[in-house]
Every structure is written in structure tokens, then in C-alpha cells.
Design a protein around this motif. Structure first.
Motif, PDB file in Angstrom:
ATOM      1  N   VAL A 179       8.157   8.896   0.877  1.00  0.00           N
ATOM      2  CA  VAL A 179       7.341   7.685   1.011  1.00  0.00           C
ATOM      3  C   VAL A 179       5.900   8.073   0.711  1.00  0.00           C
ATOM      4  O   VAL A 179       5.344   8.972   1.353  1.00  0.00           O
ATOM      5  CB  VAL A 179       7.460   7.075   2.419  1.00  0.00           C
ATOM      6  CG1 VAL A 179       6.538   5.871   2.555  1.00  0.00           C
ATOM      7  CG2 VAL A 179       8.897   6.665   2.704  1.00  0.00           C
ATOM      8  N   TRP A 180       5.296   7.405  -0.277  1.00  0.00           N
ATOM      9  CA  TRP A 180       3.948   7.749  -0.727  1.00  0.00           C
ATOM     10  C   TRP A 180       2.965   6.673  -0.304  1.00  0.00           C
ATOM     11  O   TRP A 180       3.295   5.482  -0.284  1.00  0.00           O
ATOM     12  CB  TRP A 180       3.907   7.901  -2.251  1.00  0.00           C
ATOM     13  CG  TRP A 180       4.748   9.017  -2.784  1.00  0.00           C
ATOM     14  CD1 TRP A 180       6.054   8.966  -3.134  1.00  0.00           C
ATOM     15  CD2 TRP A 180       4.322  10.367  -3.028  1.00  0.00           C
ATOM     16  NE1 TRP A 180       6.492  10.180  -3.587  1.00  0.00           N
ATOM     17  CE2 TRP A 180       5.447  11.060  -3.540  1.00  0.00           C
ATOM     18  CE3 TRP A 180       3.119  11.043  -2.882  1.00  0.00           C
ATOM     19  CZ2 TRP A 180       5.380  12.400  -3.888  1.00  0.00           C
ATOM     20  CZ3 TRP A 180       3.052  12.382  -3.237  1.00  0.00           C
ATOM     21  CH2 TRP A 180       4.175  13.054  -3.735  1.00  0.00           C
ATOM     22  N   ASP A 181       1.748   7.109   0.019  1.00  0.00           N
ATOM     23  CA  ASP A 181       0.637   6.211   0.310  1.00  0.00           C
ATOM     24  C   ASP A 181      -0.287   6.196  -0.897  1.00  0.00           C
ATOM     25  O   ASP A 181      -0.672   7.254  -1.411  1.00  0.00           O
ATOM     26  CB  ASP A 181      -0.125   6.677   1.556  1.00  0.00           C
ATOM     27  CG  ASP A 181      -1.100   5.618   2.056  1.00  0.00           C
ATOM     28  OD1 ASP A 181      -1.412   4.688   1.280  1.00  0.00           O
ATOM     29  OD2 ASP A 181      -1.548   5.710   3.215  1.00  0.00           O
ATOM     30  N   LEU A 182      -0.648   5.002  -1.382  1.00  0.00           N
ATOM     31  CA  LEU A 182      -1.460   4.913  -2.595  1.00  0.00           C
ATOM     32  C   LEU A 182      -2.830   5.552  -2.421  1.00  0.00           C
ATOM     33  O   LEU A 182      -3.424   6.017  -3.393  1.00  0.00           O
ATOM     34  CB  LEU A 182      -1.623   3.442  -2.996  1.00  0.00           C
ATOM     35  CG  LEU A 182      -0.344   2.683  -3.352  1.00  0.00           C
ATOM     36  CD1 LEU A 182      -0.681   1.292  -3.841  1.00  0.00           C
ATOM     37  CD2 LEU A 182       0.459   3.427  -4.399  1.00  0.00           C
ATOM     38  N   SER A 183      -3.349   5.584  -1.197  1.00  0.00           N
ATOM     39  CA  SER A 183      -4.667   6.171  -0.971  1.00  0.00           C
ATOM     40  C   SER A 183      -4.627   7.692  -0.894  1.00  0.00           C
ATOM     41  O   SER A 183      -5.686   8.328  -0.912  1.00  0.00           O
ATOM     42  CB  SER A 183      -5.269   5.608   0.318  1.00  0.00           C
ATOM     43  OG  SER A 183      -4.432   5.898   1.427  1.00  0.00           O
ATOM     44  N   SER A 193       0.814  -1.218   0.000  1.00  0.00           N
ATOM     45  CA  SER A 193       0.000   0.000   0.000  1.00  0.00           C
ATOM     46  C   SER A 193       0.847   1.267   0.000  1.00  0.00           C
ATOM     47  O   SER A 193       0.303   2.358  -0.151  1.00  0.00           O
ATOM     48  CB  SER A 193      -0.927   0.007   1.215  1.00  0.00           C
ATOM     49  OG  SER A 193      -0.181  -0.039   2.422  1.00  0.00           O
ATOM     50  N   LYS A 194       2.158   1.139   0.187  1.00  0.00           N
ATOM     51  CA  LYS A 194       3.042   2.295   0.204  1.00  0.00           C
ATOM     52  C   LYS A 194       4.231   2.040  -0.717  1.00  0.00           C
ATOM     53  O   LYS A 194       4.563   0.892  -1.017  1.00  0.00           O
ATOM     54  CB  LYS A 194       3.543   2.579   1.623  1.00  0.00           C
ATOM     55  CG  LYS A 194       2.444   2.913   2.628  1.00  0.00           C
ATOM     56  CD  LYS A 194       3.020   3.167   4.001  1.00  0.00           C
ATOM     57  CE  LYS A 194       1.923   3.439   5.026  1.00  0.00           C
ATOM     58  NZ  LYS A 194       2.475   3.679   6.384  1.00  0.00           N
ATOM     59  N   ALA A 195       4.851   3.117  -1.135  1.00  0.00           N
ATOM     60  CA  ALA A 195       6.018   3.025  -2.011  1.00  0.00           C
ATOM     61  C   ALA A 195       7.009   4.111  -1.617  1.00  0.00           C
ATOM     62  O   ALA A 195       6.610   5.247  -1.322  1.00  0.00           O
ATOM     63  CB  ALA A 195       5.629   3.176  -3.478  1.00  0.00           C
ATOM     64  N   GLU A 246       3.617  10.825   2.402  1.00  0.00           N
ATOM     65  CA  GLU A 246       3.405  10.446   3.806  1.00  0.00           C
ATOM     66  C   GLU A 246       4.615  10.772   4.668  1.00  0.00           C
ATOM     67  O   GLU A 246       4.470  11.228   5.798  1.00  0.00           O
ATOM     68  CB  GLU A 246       3.089   8.956   3.894  1.00  0.00           C
ATOM     69  CG  GLU A 246       2.759   8.488   5.296  1.00  0.00           C
ATOM     70  CD  GLU A 246       2.500   7.009   5.380  1.00  0.00           C
ATOM     71  OE1 GLU A 246       3.477   6.246   5.239  1.00  0.00           O
ATOM     72  OE2 GLU A 246       1.341   6.612   5.561  1.00  0.00           O
ATOM     73  N   SER A 247       5.816  10.540   4.135  1.00  0.00           N
ATOM     74  CA  SER A 247       7.031  10.800   4.897  1.00  0.00           C
ATOM     75  C   SER A 247       8.089  11.373   3.965  1.00  0.00           C
ATOM     76  O   SER A 247       8.079  11.120   2.758  1.00  0.00           O
ATOM     77  CB  SER A 247       7.563   9.520   5.563  1.00  0.00           C
ATOM     78  OG  SER A 247       6.583   8.939   6.393  1.00  0.00           O
ATOM     79  N   GLU A 248       9.000  12.115   4.544  1.00  0.00           N
ATOM     80  CA  GLU A 248      10.121  12.708   3.808  1.00  0.00           C
ATOM     81  C   GLU A 248      11.416  12.076   4.287  1.00  0.00           C
ATOM     82  O   GLU A 248      11.611  11.862   5.492  1.00  0.00           O
ATOM     83  CB  GLU A 248      10.165  14.217   4.014  1.00  0.00           C
ATOM     84  CG  GLU A 248      11.309  14.905   3.266  1.00  0.00           C
ATOM     85  CD  GLU A 248      11.383  16.386   3.573  1.00  0.00           C
ATOM     86  OE1 GLU A 248      12.220  17.077   2.960  1.00  0.00           O
ATOM     87  OE2 GLU A 248      10.616  16.841   4.444  1.00  0.00           O
ATOM     88  N   LEU A 249      12.286  11.750   3.332  1.00  0.00           N
ATOM     89  CA  LEU A 249      13.597  11.182   3.631  1.00  0.00           C
ATOM     90  C   LEU A 249      14.657  12.184   3.160  1.00  0.00           C
ATOM     91  O   LEU A 249      14.854  12.370   1.954  1.00  0.00           O
ATOM     92  CB  LEU A 249      13.782   9.827   2.930  1.00  0.00           C
ATOM     93  CG  LEU A 249      12.684   8.780   3.169  1.00  0.00           C
ATOM     94  CD1 LEU A 249      12.980   7.522   2.373  1.00  0.00           C
ATOM     95  CD2 LEU A 249      12.532   8.465   4.644  1.00  0.00           C
ATOM     96  N   LEU A 250      15.300  12.825   4.100  1.00  0.00           N
ATOM     97  CA  LEU A 250      16.277  13.873   3.784  1.00  0.00           C
ATOM     98  C   LEU A 250      17.634  13.459   4.336  1.00  0.00           C
ATOM     99  O   LEU A 250      17.849  13.449   5.548  1.00  0.00           O
ATOM    100  CB  LEU A 250      15.832  15.213   4.385  1.00  0.00           C
ATOM    101  CG  LEU A 250      16.765  16.410   4.142  1.00  0.00           C
ATOM    102  CD1 LEU A 250      16.956  16.640   2.657  1.00  0.00           C
ATOM    103  CD2 LEU A 250      16.218  17.658   4.821  1.00  0.00           C
ATOM    104  N   GLY A 251      18.544  13.092   3.438  1.00  0.00           N
ATOM    105  CA  GLY A 251      19.884  12.698   3.827  1.00  0.00           C
ATOM    106  C   GLY A 251      20.902  13.764   3.498  1.00  0.00           C
ATOM    107  O   GLY A 251      20.590  14.788   2.876  1.00  0.00           O
ATOM    108  N   PRO A 252      22.150  13.547   3.863  1.00  0.00           N
ATOM    109  CA  PRO A 252      23.202  14.522   3.539  1.00  0.00           C
ATOM    110  C   PRO A 252      23.503  14.602   2.047  1.00  0.00           C
ATOM    111  O   PRO A 252      24.117  15.571   1.601  1.00  0.00           O
ATOM    112  CB  PRO A 252      24.412  14.011   4.328  1.00  0.00           C
ATOM    113  CG  PRO A 252      24.142  12.557   4.560  1.00  0.00           C
ATOM    114  CD  PRO A 252      22.662  12.432   4.674  1.00  0.00           C
ATOM    115  N   SER A 253      23.113  13.603   1.289  1.00  0.00           N
ATOM    116  CA  SER A 253      23.304  13.614  -0.166  1.00  0.00           C
ATOM    117  C   SER A 253      22.030  13.057  -0.797  1.00  0.00           C
ATOM    118  O   SER A 253      21.172  12.471  -0.118  1.00  0.00           O
ATOM    119  CB  SER A 253      24.524  12.775  -0.556  1.00  0.00           C
ATOM    120  OG  SER A 253      24.705  12.771  -1.963  1.00  0.00           O
ATOM    121  N   GLN A 254      21.884  13.248  -2.103  1.00  0.00           N
ATOM    122  CA  GLN A 254      20.690  12.748  -2.770  1.00  0.00           C
ATOM    123  C   GLN A 254      20.680  11.219  -2.779  1.00  0.00           C
ATOM    124  O   GLN A 254      21.720  10.569  -2.906  1.00  0.00           O
ATOM    125  CB  GLN A 254      20.606  13.296  -4.197  1.00  0.00           C
ATOM    126  CG  GLN A 254      21.823  13.020  -5.043  1.00  0.00           C
ATOM    127  CD  GLN A 254      21.688  13.601  -6.446  1.00  0.00           C
ATOM    128  OE1 GLN A 254      20.602  13.959  -6.884  1.00  0.00           O
ATOM    129  NE2 GLN A 254      22.793  13.689  -7.168  1.00  0.00           N
TER     130      GLN A 254
END
Length: 414
Positions: free
Chosen positions: A199-203, A175-177, A209-217
């Protein structure tokens, strides 16, 4: 002496099926115009009318009602017993059944229900619900053009356009990607480019839904196979990091830059283990590294990517790890166009790279193994200038089979 003949025939065999035929048209009514009404018609002179060449348009706004979802649980146990009967005790239930079966009301109720059931049984026997009226008519769908329908579009919320370098679905429900966005062109990252992946929720495709922020792409990102709240990612600067979506957008821990890869981590895989904390990364620097997220300060193990009898390092572009084929076996697609068949727990360290399969004239960007076949085949592909898959080859351990898939379009998702 009474003489009689008994004729037995099923009810469904009585009568005949309707037969339809084509016939000509039949006039049912003919209504002529009324001349008296025509004499009462008075033409209007002059006639004033207004026309507008521009088409009339209207604007309307509507806000759909938000659908609220809630998870609820229910515990169902065996019911229908009196309060003084414990249904978990077999002796109590057997004694109560015998008592009810001796009751006159129970016998009378069973007789009444039996008559109703008998009527339904006779009705089902009289009608053949599985009878096929139009036998021999098969619809031919071979001429239909294959098509696909877009269900949901996940757009990068940032203004600077970036390519999707990795997509991974949750292993439990799908249900998520998690989608990694990056610009892999060397020293061509635009100014002000965001380093966030999502992170995306299909609904809910409108907001991540969530953000992933690292020191590099992030170049690649995948959910943990045992805990979908943990997301591992390979970065453009060669580091391996992992996130916990419950603790915010920053990474929980990362590998030191001095012992990480010297090139971008193009692919990685979560390994099968009791804790689910081990991961393996590959990069074009010619090394495959094993990590444990419980202690990312040092690599658990390393493997130089070399063919047998050669001292030249091969750059790893893609990694294929299938636990059903063996928890210690994996395959690596290289930048030089070959595929390495490896075993982490080989008896001899020199035999950890069991074989090499060539055939491509460019980097191997895709690698997939079919573990259900006895000969363990795998299929690979590589892309030339982002336009055409030059060839696709299926190789088997012990023998090589060439499979030409023709000229295919390479999809670049932005």
C-alpha cells in the motif's frame, strides 16, 4: 434667463486607448574607444597558461528538509457578543442590536464607513474590469501533441522484477493506492521471488506505507468501500483473503483452499451492503463465488459461468460491478471473448445470466459500464500477445454497436 447644456459621459469613456506602431531603430548614444587608453596597453611576453582538456566537475550533496504534516481541527462559533449575551437566544441578540442601533457612536461610525464604501463603489463603476481589449484572438491548440508528465514513480522494493497485476485507489480521498505484484506465467515464478504487495502513499513514494504478505502472490487487491483500512485480495492459488493494515502484514482471514477457486482469482469486487463485508470473486475455473469476510469458512453463493443452453463453463477474467446500475447486477468478461450480463437476484435461477455478448477473439481483460446512460452501454478490450488491442466493442443491452479504436499499445507496468 440662464441657458446651459448638461453633457453626461462616463469617466471610462474619456481619452483614448494607446495605439502602438512599428518604427525604425534610433541611436541614443555613440561611445567611441579612447585612444589614450589604447597607448597605455603593454603586451605581456612571454605568456604562460595552463589548460585541461577534461571538463571540470564538482560534486555536491544536499538533504532536503522533511515536511511534517499534522491534522488539526478547529471549532468555530459565532463570536463578537459580550459575555453576558447568549448568542443562541434570538431574543437576547435582538434586544442587544436595538440597544446598539440607538447609540450615537453607532450612527457616527456607519456614516464614516458609508463614505469609504461610496468611494469604492464609484471606483468600480468607473473602471470596467471585465473589458476585453484583444477581442477576436483565439489560440489554436489543435496542433499540440498530447503528452503526459510523470509525477511519482512507485518502484517494487524487491530485487526480483514482477509485473503490476492490479492497482486500486482509496475510495474516500484517493491519497493511497494498493498495488498487487505477481508473475502470472504458469510455473515460471523465479526462485526467491517475494510474495509481498504494498500500500503506497502518494506523499511518500520512497517507502511503502504497508505490506500485504499472503500465503500466495496477490493477483488483485482492492480497498473496502466503507473502511479503507480493510484490503481484500485474490490470490494466485485461488483463495480470497482480506487484510487490516492496522494489524500488520498478515491476512486477517482467508477462504479454505478446498472450497476456493481452482485457478487464480483474476478479479473481485466489494458489494454494496449495510455492513460492507460482502465480496464477489471470479476465476478462470468457470465459477463466480460470493463471500462474507465475517465468515470465510464457506461461500455464501456460487454461480457457474455458462451461456444459456450450453453446458460449457466459461473462465472469468474481469468483473464489472457498478452499484448505480443495480446492487444485484454485474458483468463478467470471459476468457473465451464474451461478456456475461448477470443478475444475482433473478426471479428464476436459470435467468441469473441474462445475456451473452461476443465479438472478441481472445480473453476480455477490461470491462467498464457507463451507468449514466439509459441504455446501459459498456466497453471492452482484449490484448493479443501483450502488444495490441485487436478491437474494442461497445455493446448495449438490446443492441450492439461496434467501435473500432484502432491499434493501441498495451501498457505493461513493472
Amino acid at each position: 434667463m440662464e441657458i446651459y447644456h448638461q453633457y453626461v459621459r462616463l469617466r471610462k469613456q474619456f481619452g483614448r486607448h494607446p495605439k502602438f506602431i512599428d518604427e525604425g531603430a534610433e541611436m541614443l548614444a555613440d561611445i567611441r574607444p579612447n585612444e589614450e587608453h589604447a597607448s597605455e596597453c603593454v603586451p605581456k611576453n612571454p605568456v604562460i597558461t595552463v589548460t585541461q582538456c577534461v571538463p571540470e566537475m564538482s560534486e555536491h550533496e544536499a538533504n532536503t528538509v522533511a515536511v511534517m504534516f499534522a491534522n488539526k481541527a478547529i471549532s468555530h462559533v459565532e463570536g463578537g457578543w459580550p459575555k453576558d449575551i447568549d448568542y443562541t437566544e434570538a431574543e437576547h441578540t435582538i434586544r442587544y442590536r436595538k440597544k446598539i442601533e440607538k447609540d450615537e457612536d453607532y450612527i457616527r461610525t456607519v456614516v464614516q464607513l458609508g463614505s469609504a464604501i461610496e468611494y469604492l463603489v464609484k471606483q468600480n463603476n468607473a473602471i470596467d474590469i471585465y473589458e476585453e481589449y484583444f477581442a477576436g484572438f483565439a489560440t489554436d491548440h489543435s496542433a499540440e501533441v498530447p503528452s503526459a508528465k510523470t509525477l511519482t514513480v512507485f518502484r517494487d522494493p524487491n530485487t526480483v522484477r514482477r509485473s503490476v497485476s492490479s492497482i486500486n485507489w482509496t475510495p474516500d480521498s484517493g491519497s493511497k493506492a494498493v498495488i498487487a505484484y505477481s508473475v502470472l506465467a504458469f510455473q515460471q515464478q523465479p526462485a526467491g521471488m517475494s510474495l509481498s504487495s504494498y500500500v503506497w502513499d502518494l506523499s511518500n513514494p520512497n517507502v511503502p506505507e504497508s505490506e500485504l504478505l499472503g500465503p500466495s502472490q496477490l493477483v488483485c487487491a482492492k480497498f473496502n468501500v466503507k473502511d479503507s483500512n480493510l484490503v481484500g485480495a485474490g490470490q494466485y492459488n485461488g483463495q480470497f483473503v482480506y487484510f487490516d493494515t492496522r494489524k500488520g502484514s498478515s491476512p486477517v482471514d482467508s477462504t479454505p483452499i478446498d472450497i476456493s477457486h481452482r485457478d487464480p482469482v483474476y478479479d473481485f469486487a466489494w458489494l454494496q451492503s449495510k455492513t460492507g463485508s460482502e465480496a464477489m470473486t471470479v476465476s478462470t475455473d468457470g465459477m463466480a463465488l460470493w463471500w462474507d469476510i465475517r465468515k470465510l469458512s464457506e461461500a455464501v453463493e456460487s454461480l457457474p459461468l455458462r451461456e444459456k443452453g450450453s453446458d460449457t463453463l466459461l473462465g472469468g477474467v474481469c468483473l464489472e460491478y457498478e452499484p448505480t446500475a443495480g446492487p444485484t447486477k454485474f458483468m463478467i468478461g470471459c476468457e473465451q471473448g464474451c461478456v456475461l450480463n448477470c443478475n444475482r437476484k433473478a426471479k428464476n435461477p436459470a435467468d441469473r445470466i441474462a445475456g451473452s455478448y461476443g465479438g472478441h477473439h481472445g480473453p476480455v481483460y477490461g470491462l467498464r459500464r457507463c451507468a449514466s446512460w439509459c441504455c446501459t452501454p459498456f466497453i471492452t478490450c482484449h490484448v493479443i500477445l501483450y502488444y495490441a488491442v485487436a478491437c474494442s466493442r461497445m455493446a448495449s443491452v438490446g443492441r450492439l454497436i461496434n467501435l473500432d479504436l484502432g491499434l493501441l499499445r498495451a501498457l505493461m507496468v513493472g
